[in-house]
Motif scaffolding. Structure first.
Motif, PDB file in Angstrom:
ATOM      1  N   GLY A  24     -23.554 -28.361  29.069  1.00  0.00           N
ATOM      2  CA  GLY A  24     -22.715 -28.969  29.840  1.00  0.00           C
ATOM      3  C   GLY A  24     -21.181 -29.539  29.834  1.00  0.00           C
ATOM      4  N   ALA A  25     -20.818 -29.186  28.887  1.00  0.00           N
ATOM      5  CA  ALA A  25     -19.556 -29.578  28.527  1.00  0.00           C
ATOM      6  C   ALA A  25     -18.322 -29.034  29.285  1.00  0.00           C
ATOM      7  N   THR A  26     -18.654 -27.848  29.663  1.00  0.00           N
ATOM      8  CA  THR A  26     -17.469 -27.460  30.640  1.00  0.00           C
ATOM      9  C   THR A  26     -17.558 -27.906  32.004  1.00  0.00           C
ATOM     10  N   LEU A  27     -18.530 -28.817  32.422  1.00  0.00           N
ATOM     11  CA  LEU A  27     -18.599 -29.153  33.761  1.00  0.00           C
ATOM     12  C   LEU A  27     -17.907 -30.651  33.748  1.00  0.00           C
ATOM     13  N   THR A  54     -14.679 -27.606  43.017  1.00  0.00           N
ATOM     14  CA  THR A  54     -14.358 -27.879  41.588  1.00  0.00           C
ATOM     15  C   THR A  54     -14.951 -26.786  40.658  1.00  0.00           C
ATOM     16  N   TRP A  55     -16.005 -26.804  40.584  1.00  0.00           N
ATOM     17  CA  TRP A  55     -16.825 -25.922  39.570  1.00  0.00           C
ATOM     18  C   TRP A  55     -16.854 -24.403  39.905  1.00  0.00           C
ATOM     19  N   GLU A  56     -16.704 -24.074  41.138  1.00  0.00           N
ATOM     20  CA  GLU A  56     -16.351 -22.701  41.555  1.00  0.00           C
ATOM     21  C   GLU A  56     -14.895 -22.429  41.098  1.00  0.00           C
ATOM     22  N   ASN A  60     -17.881 -22.730  36.790  1.00  0.00           N
ATOM     23  CA  ASN A  60     -19.080 -23.335  36.174  1.00  0.00           C
ATOM     24  C   ASN A  60     -20.141 -23.667  36.994  1.00  0.00           C
ATOM     25  N   ILE A  61     -20.230 -22.875  38.221  1.00  0.00           N
ATOM     26  CA  ILE A  61     -21.696 -23.050  38.986  1.00  0.00           C
ATOM     27  C   ILE A  61     -22.859 -22.444  37.899  1.00  0.00           C
ATOM     28  N   THR A  62     -22.628 -21.297  37.538  1.00  0.00           N
ATOM     29  CA  THR A  62     -23.844 -20.912  36.830  1.00  0.00           C
ATOM     30  C   THR A  62     -24.085 -21.791  35.508  1.00  0.00           C
ATOM     31  N   VAL A  63     -23.065 -22.396  34.977  1.00  0.00           N
ATOM     32  CA  VAL A  63     -23.248 -23.315  33.904  1.00  0.00           C
ATOM     33  C   VAL A  63     -23.913 -24.795  34.259  1.00  0.00           C
ATOM     34  N   MET A 122     -30.369 -30.812  43.220  1.00  0.00           N
ATOM     35  CA  MET A 122     -29.161 -30.174  42.541  1.00  0.00           C
ATOM     36  C   MET A 122     -29.033 -28.538  42.796  1.00  0.00           C
ATOM     37  N   LEU A 123     -30.012 -28.012  42.528  1.00  0.00           N
ATOM     38  CA  LEU A 123     -30.298 -26.603  42.658  1.00  0.00           C
ATOM     39  C   LEU A 123     -30.286 -26.135  44.112  1.00  0.00           C
ATOM     40  N   LEU A 124     -30.705 -26.695  44.891  1.00  0.00           N
ATOM     41  CA  LEU A 124     -30.439 -26.571  46.360  1.00  0.00           C
ATOM     42  C   LEU A 124     -28.892 -26.425  46.578  1.00  0.00           C
ATOM     43  N   THR A 125     -28.241 -27.487  46.210  1.00  0.00           N
ATOM     44  CA  THR A 125     -27.142 -27.580  46.510  1.00  0.00           C
ATOM     45  C   THR A 125     -26.020 -26.503  45.622  1.00  0.00           C
ATOM     46  N   LEU A 126     -26.454 -26.430  44.131  1.00  0.00           N
ATOM     47  CA  LEU A 126     -25.674 -25.491  43.577  1.00  0.00           C
ATOM     48  C   LEU A 126     -25.831 -23.893  44.163  1.00  0.00           C
ATOM     49  N   ASN A 127     -27.005 -23.831  45.021  1.00  0.00           N
ATOM     50  CA  ASN A 127     -27.274 -22.418  45.637  1.00  0.00           C
ATOM     51  C   ASN A 127     -26.723 -22.454  47.019  1.00  0.00           C
ATOM     52  N   ASN A 128     -25.648 -23.309  47.152  1.00  0.00           N
ATOM     53  CA  ASN A 128     -25.108 -23.400  48.658  1.00  0.00           C
ATOM     54  C   ASN A 128     -26.235 -23.622  49.743  1.00  0.00           C
ATOM     55  N   GLN A 129     -27.257 -24.203  49.419  1.00  0.00           N
ATOM     56  CA  GLN A 129     -28.240 -24.911  50.348  1.00  0.00           C
ATOM     57  C   GLN A 129     -28.475 -26.261  50.515  1.00  0.00           C
ATOM     58  N   GLY A 130     -27.301 -26.889  49.964  1.00  0.00           N
ATOM     59  CA  GLY A 130     -26.996 -28.254  50.102  1.00  0.00           C
ATOM     60  C   GLY A 130     -26.966 -28.703  51.776  1.00  0.00           C
TER      61      GLY A 130
END
Length: 175
Positions: A24-27, A54-56, A60-63, A122-130
Motif C-alpha cells: 500500500g506504500a504508493t497509495l 487521484t489513484w487513477e 494506483n487503482i490496481t494497487v 471499498m472493492l465496489l468503489t474501486l470497481n466503479n460501483q460506488g
C-alpha cells in the motif's frame, strides 16, 4: 495446539502489517496521505471520487485492489490475535474483568466481520460501483471496526500491565 495459536496469530499479524505497508506504500499521495485509510473514511461519493481520481492518475487503482485483497488475510490474523490474547488475559483474571475480556475477545471477531464488510464497500468503489450509500456504509463499518479494535488493544495493554504488576509485587516463595 492451543499454545501455538497466540504465536501463530502474532507472527501472522506482524507479517501482514509488513505486507500491507509494502503493497500500500504508493497509495500515500499528497491527496491521500493516509493511503487506503483515506478510502476507508471517505464517507460520501465526492470524497471517494476524489480518491479514485487521484489513484487513477497515479495508476494506483490496481494497487488499492491488491492491498484490499491482502487485507482479508490480515483480518484473519489480527482478529485471531486479539481474540486469543483477550481470552488469555481473561483466563488469568476473575470476575468482571474476565467477563469483559471474553466479551471483548468476541468483539475482536466482530471487528473482523465489519472489516470484511468495509473491504466489500471499498472493492465496489474501486470497481466503479460506488455510491453515496456504499461510501457511507464503508465508513460506518470502518468506524465500528476501529472502535472494537481499540477497545481490544486497550484491554490487552491494561491486562498485561496489571498481570505484570501482580507478578512483580506478589511474594515469591523461598527456595
Amino acid at each position: 495446539m492451543k499454545k501455538l495459536l497466540l504465536p501463530f496469530f502474532c507472527i501472522g499479524t506482524i507479517a501482514m502489517v509488513m505486507v500491507m505497508n509494502k503493497t500500500g506504500a504508493t497509495l500515500k499521495t499528497s491527496s491521500t496521505p493516509l493511503g487506503i485509510l483515506d478510502l476507508e473514511f471517505a464517507y460520501n461519493a465526492a470524497k471517494t471520487t476524489s480518491i479514485i481520481n487521484t489513484w487513477e492518475l497515479t495508476k494506483n487503482i490496481t494497487v488499492a485492489k491488491i492491498n484490499t485483497y491482502w487485507d482479508f488475510l490480515f483480518i484473519f490474523c489480527y482478529a485471531g490475535l486479539l481474540f486469543v490474547a483477550c481470552k488469555k488475559i481473561a483466563a488469568a483474571t476473575k470476575g468482571l474483568v474476565a467477563k469483559a475480556g471474553n466479551l471483548i475477545g468476541k468483539g475482536a471477531i466482530l471487528a473482523g466481520f465489519f472489516d470484511v464488510l468495509e473491504n466489500a464497500g471499498m472493492l465496489l468503489t474501486l470497481n466503479n460501483q460506488g455510491s453515496e450509500t456504499i461510501a457511507f456504509l464503508t465508513t460506518f463499518f470502518s468506524v465500528i471496526k476501529w472502535g472494537l479494535v481499540i477497545i481490544a488493544v486497550l484491554y490487552l495493554l491494561t491486562g498485561l500491565l496489571v498481570l505484570s504488576y501482580r507478578k512483580i509485587t506478589s511474594p515469591h516463595p523461598s527456595p
